[in-house]
Design an enzyme around this catalytic site. Sequence first.
Site, PDB file in Angstrom:
ATOM      1  N   THR A 287       7.633  42.270  35.528  1.00 13.45           N
ATOM      2  CA  THR A 287       8.338  43.537  35.723  1.00 13.45           C
ATOM      3  C   THR A 287       9.713  43.284  36.301  1.00 13.45           C
ATOM      4  O   THR A 287      10.001  42.204  36.824  1.00 13.45           O
ATOM      5  CB  THR A 287       7.593  44.465  36.704  1.00 13.45           C
ATOM      6  OG1 THR A 287       7.780  43.987  38.048  1.00 13.45           O
ATOM      7  CG2 THR A 287       6.131  44.550  36.388  1.00 13.45           C
ATOM      8  N   ASP A 288      10.567  44.280  36.238  1.00  9.33           N
ATOM      9  CA  ASP A 288      11.773  44.268  37.041  1.00  9.33           C
ATOM     10  C   ASP A 288      11.383  44.669  38.462  1.00  9.33           C
ATOM     11  O   ASP A 288      10.224  44.987  38.759  1.00  9.33           O
ATOM     12  CB  ASP A 288      12.827  45.209  36.452  1.00  9.33           C
ATOM     13  CG  ASP A 288      14.245  44.780  36.800  1.00  9.33           C
ATOM     14  OD1 ASP A 288      14.431  44.116  37.835  1.00  9.33           O
ATOM     15  OD2 ASP A 288      15.171  45.108  36.043  1.00  9.33           O
ATOM     16  N   TYR A 289      12.345  44.684  39.347  1.00  5.90           N
ATOM     17  CA  TYR A 289      12.138  44.842  40.785  1.00  5.90           C
ATOM     18  C   TYR A 289      11.406  46.153  41.111  1.00  5.90           C
ATOM     19  O   TYR A 289      11.933  47.234  40.885  1.00  5.90           O
ATOM     20  CB  TYR A 289      13.510  44.851  41.460  1.00  5.90           C
ATOM     21  CG  TYR A 289      13.578  44.314  42.861  1.00  5.90           C
ATOM     22  CD1 TYR A 289      14.141  43.072  43.136  1.00  5.90           C
ATOM     23  CD2 TYR A 289      13.121  45.059  43.933  1.00  5.90           C
ATOM     24  CE1 TYR A 289      14.245  42.584  44.423  1.00  5.90           C
ATOM     25  CE2 TYR A 289      13.207  44.579  45.222  1.00  5.90           C
ATOM     26  CZ  TYR A 289      13.765  43.342  45.466  1.00  5.90           C
ATOM     27  OH  TYR A 289      13.867  42.869  46.757  1.00  5.90           O
ATOM     28  N   THR A 290      10.185  46.040  41.585  1.00  7.29           N
ATOM     29  CA  THR A 290       9.313  47.166  41.985  1.00  7.29           C
ATOM     30  C   THR A 290       9.083  48.175  40.866  1.00  7.29           C
ATOM     31  O   THR A 290       8.824  49.356  41.128  1.00  7.29           O
ATOM     32  CB  THR A 290       9.854  47.895  43.241  1.00  7.29           C
ATOM     33  OG1 THR A 290      11.124  48.511  42.958  1.00  7.29           O
ATOM     34  CG2 THR A 290      10.008  46.950  44.418  1.00  7.29           C
TER      35      THR A 290
END
Length: 764
Positions: A287-290
């Site tokens: 995933t991207d950040y969070t």
Amino acid sequence: MNISRYSRLVLSICTLYVTSAVTAQPNKQKMDSFISELMSKMTIEEKIGQLNLVTGGEATTGSTVSTGVETKIKSGAIGGVFSMTSPQRIRAAQDLAVKHSRLGIPLIFGMDVIHGYKTMFPIPIGLASSWDMNLIRQTAQIAATEATADGINWTFSPMVDISRDPRWGRFSEGSGEDPYLGSRIAIEMVKGYQGDDLAAHNTLMACVKHFALYGASEAGRDYNSTDMSLHRMYNEYFPPYKAAIDAGAGTVMTSFNDINGMPATANKWLMTDVLRQQWGFQGMVVTDYTAINELIDHGLGDLQQVSALSLKAGVDMDMVGEGYLTTLKKSLSEGKVSQADIDRSCRLILETKYKLGLFEDPYKYCDVNRAKNNILTPAHLAKAREVAGKSFVLLKNEQQILPLAKTGKIALIGPLANSGSNMPGTWSVSADLNNTQSLMAGMKEVLGTKVAINYALGSNLLDDPIYQERATMFGRTIPRDNRSEDELIAEALKATEGTDAIIAALGESSEMSGESSSRTEIGIPGNQQRLLKALLKTGKPIVLVLFTGRPLTLTWEQENVPAILNTWFGGTETGKAVADVLFGDVNPSGKLPATFPKNVGQIPLYYGAKNTGRPLANGKWFEKFRSNYLDVDNEPLYPFGYGLSYSTFKYENLKLNTAVLQASETLQVKVEVQNTGKYDGEEVVQLYIRDIVGSLTRPVKELKGFQKVAFKAGEKKTITFEIKEADLKFYNENLEFVSEPGEFEIFVGTNSRDVLSSKFELKK
């Protein structure tokens, strides 16, 4: 646990690699056997732990910072760490995993190595402006060499999102508007990072991002929704992602946006049906950040629900949010995910580590001698200077003001003239901003005592101090001068007295583009434009050196400023590279990878648009009941592929070897190009095609080939392109990748607007 005990525990490791057409891959049978053996020893907690990616507490790129990292590594609750640098720190973290966790599974270490590591190259939109595929690959190779020397083995790059809305801040991180150019660049970046052998100590695992359609977010606002037809996805936005996958990219990152109602990070159609089943991708998805946590605000449920959705969609690794770590065991017990779902993702992450050779030597990237000897080397800096010079785009050069003479006195004016920290550009998280030359320092080093330089600030970056604070984050501060605008301009005018020419260093700061840096007005800030108007009144020759991370609206500047050099942000060696071009040591050869609109109201504006049923006739501004505006014509300020040189290039004698292309044959396209100027230079010869009649509406032009060619002054060359039936394919109504017989128009020229044309017919 010592290393010999670790080695015995995880069995012997295969060191025999077979060569493929892309990147050497490990023996799959031995890899599968090794990982199956390892997974048979793992608890469910350890398997879920491999799915957890955390920050290392250094150069974070989001608002959340991981906690309790050391304890989690020891318990096997972390699979990878990012934003941690230096062989010493990474060795210490790897020690925790290898010597102090139960099974000693090594960590993977990632970093946002976007356009260089310590040696920074031009921002990606600048790299794309070089149209030089060999140089672009070299920049990725150098970035891999430097990053791996500092302990990193995984980069979150290349960013291949197509964008046609320059209001979007992350325009700066991509390759522009065109799927063909974007695909070519994606391939070179992947091959540059990964090389021929991922297990080598100087290659990086690439991560293609952001999958998918992030660059098409509504209103150019970051993280916003995307709504798009499948035909547009497959024909215009998907190609660079697929090209990177076909080139062997090892990992893929999800995008933040929702796509036709389903966020990418929970989108099974995207992550499984398209990526894995249609395209055959066999690596891991992160995933991207969070991004998993953000699915809650998208409205898809609580953390347990969205974590289960993401895993079942085909997303393997959770960046920072720890939704997998804290909820998947419960979801497994409740039947919301299966053991097979967890095992699949765990296996893909372990395979990634295996391909990097981390099971064989977890410390292979922790050589302090490499860190001392392979970073910011003279050769790397020289390459950065060369690439920067080739990325600049000369937009205007009235009366041949450029190149400037290396004599006399120059006035250097503007808020970006003496700011070294802004020169590397956005997403240069590992750059040493304290030791980066400003434009003024670079010019002084290049020119020595030959040219005297009078400097003045001239204006603040922006009128609004709060806006300026937002636009100069992450150490890119441009100190404000609290004097009045009139006082600053008066000081600048004083600095121009007795000078032969004025260089105005204006535009955006580096952080006015990039993530969460969307703008609704994309012109040069008003106070800077007022400074420029005052400088023009001196009557002296003026060169606008433009810094930007996106296409800007420059209608007034194009009408009034005699010379404009768009430098984007050129990286570590920006100052010297700009001086090289301004004073004639380098002839600019950059071409725009994106259209520059005349005003924001034209957006989205791109060369490969569709004809309407009521197209505006060529050369017309307005015609009632046609597709146009009342207040501005349809034409861009600068078209895709545009860029001037200190030389001029003449195109003539476009010839095809046949008027009828059989599906099994090759069409040869020849054109004569001559350097009609007095300077040696490079020209990007561009080939476009139009499918005149199709089963679906087709673009008025599509880039299908280009060559960057060096010419001596006066030299003429015949440039040859080859077109095959495969080059004419597109995704039809049924999403079949086909060519259709019929008439095609072919265009060759110096940009997408100024072309010669001919026609041929495809027969099948």
